[in-house]
Design a protein around this motif. Structure first.
Motif, PDB file in Angstrom:
ATOM      1  N   SER A  69     -15.182  24.763  10.893  1.00 41.94           N
ATOM      2  CA  SER A  69     -14.180  25.940  11.163  1.00 41.94           C
ATOM      3  C   SER A  69     -12.639  25.455  11.398  1.00 41.94           C
ATOM      4  CB  SER A  69     -14.799  27.369  11.821  1.00 41.94           C
ATOM      5  OG  SER A  69     -14.835  26.681  13.096  1.00 41.94           O
ATOM      6  N   GLY A  70     -13.056  24.408  12.403  1.00 42.39           N
ATOM      7  CA  GLY A  70     -11.830  23.894  13.279  1.00 42.39           C
ATOM      8  C   GLY A  70     -11.220  25.549  14.255  1.00 42.39           C
ATOM      9  N   ARG A  71     -12.059  25.661  14.726  1.00 47.56           N
ATOM     10  CA  ARG A  71     -11.510  26.948  15.818  1.00 47.56           C
ATOM     11  C   ARG A  71     -12.022  26.093  17.054  1.00 47.56           C
ATOM     12  NH1 ARG A  71     -12.591  32.078  15.965  1.00 47.56           N
ATOM     13  NH2 ARG A  71     -12.003  32.093  18.414  1.00 47.56           N
ATOM     14  N   ASN A  72     -11.253  25.923  17.576  1.00 48.15           N
ATOM     15  CA  ASN A  72     -10.953  24.693  18.926  1.00 48.15           C
ATOM     16  C   ASN A  72     -11.648  26.179  20.031  1.00 48.15           C
ATOM     17  OD1 ASN A  72     -10.637  23.395  20.761  1.00 48.15           O
ATOM     18  ND2 ASN A  72      -9.132  24.200  21.684  1.00 48.15           N
ATOM     19  N   ALA A  73     -12.831  26.741  20.006  1.00 49.94           N
ATOM     20  CA  ALA A  73     -14.032  27.116  20.290  1.00 49.94           C
ATOM     21  C   ALA A  73     -15.022  26.694  20.869  1.00 49.94           C
ATOM     22  CB  ALA A  73     -13.445  29.139  20.329  1.00 49.94           C
TER      23      ALA A  73
END
Length: 274
Positions: free
Chosen positions: A94-98
């Motif tokens: 997803s590429g979410r930085n989380a």
């Protein structure tokens, strides 16, 4: 994977570890829980305080950390949830930085309860405990909490609605993702989803069609403009999901257990979050 040992994979780091703020053990299930005549005893199903943590490959620590908290459904446990629904792979893609948090709810039980996380402030206590641990472990530089995404599959609806009502950290919660998880708490979801800059996505199979019609009606009563989509292969348009408005999505062919991973919708829903 052993407790308190980070597992390294191409998708990132994964840890299974007990936390004091995890849902169980809790007095509400001290005698276990009975469903349709079957007893789910406390020792087997309500004594595990495991919380799964996933730090995706490419994660870049910042001065506040975004978290995704996923609540699983009936008959499941944390390690299986992460593997079976490919959450680690989908989060990385997803590429979410989380960082992903997966609390152990009722373990392999037919039960939507969630112990401490149904209490006032219980959600905030767990997230802050996780942030404190991650800082002490050198994974993040501060304990400051950024945006929070709540994700629920199936029976995870109950704790999600409790978190929205009184779990704490309300200003941080930006997205609620329901994966065939609209069994109840509809007024709570509607009141939250109708607010500006909140994104509520509800992907549902046919058996929850009436509940989502009710959810749509409640959202409209709160003044929200609701988007309704029909989902079928090859999948959903990314652009439609990026709008910051309540979106109800009726899948025509996915099964209840497939809604998270068969077409990588956990990944897509995270990718399209603000």
């Amino acid at each position: 994977m052993s407790d308190q040992t980070w597992l390294t994979s191409p998708e990132g780091l994964t840890l299974l570890r007990p936390f004091a703020g995890a849902p169980y053990p809790h007095p509400s299930r001290a005698q276990g829980h009975t469903y349709q005549g079957k007893l789910f005893d406390a020792a087997t199903h309500y004594a595990d305080s495991t919380v799964g943590l996933v730090i995706p490959a490419g994660f870049a620590p910042t001065q506040s950390t975004d978290f995704i908290v996923h609540f699983h459904g009936w008959g499941n446990h944390v390690s299986n949830v992460i593997e079976h629904h490919a959450l680690r792979k989908q989060l990385a893609a997803s590429g979410r930085n989380a960082i992903l948090i997966v609390p152990q709810g009722p373990k392999d039980a037919s039960d939507s309860g969630c112990g401490k996380l149904e209490e006032a402030g219980g959600f905030e206590r767990l997230v802050r405990e996780v942030a404190q641990f991650l800082k002490a472990d050198g994974k993040i530089p501060t304990e400051r909490i950024g945006k929070l995404t709540l994700s629920a599959h199936s029976g995870g609806y109950k704790v999600t609605s409790a978190v929205l009502e009184h779990g704490g950290l309300a200003p941080n919660i930006s997205d609620v993702l329901l994966f065939d998880a609209s069994y109840g708490g509809l007024e709570v979801f509607a009141a939250w989803g109708a607010q500006r800059n909140h994104r509520l996505l509800s992907l549902f199979t046919a058996h929850l069609a009436s509940e989502n019609f009710q959810l749509q009606t409640l959202l409209q009563k709160h003044g929200a403009t609701v988007a309704t989509l029909l989902e079928q292969a090859p999948g959903l348009d990314e652009k439609a999901l990026r709008q910051r408005r309540p979106t109800l999505i009726h899948t025509l062919d996915l099964l209840h257990d497939d809604v998270l991973m068969k077409r990588s919708y956990f990944e897509l829903f995270l990718k399209t979050a603000s």
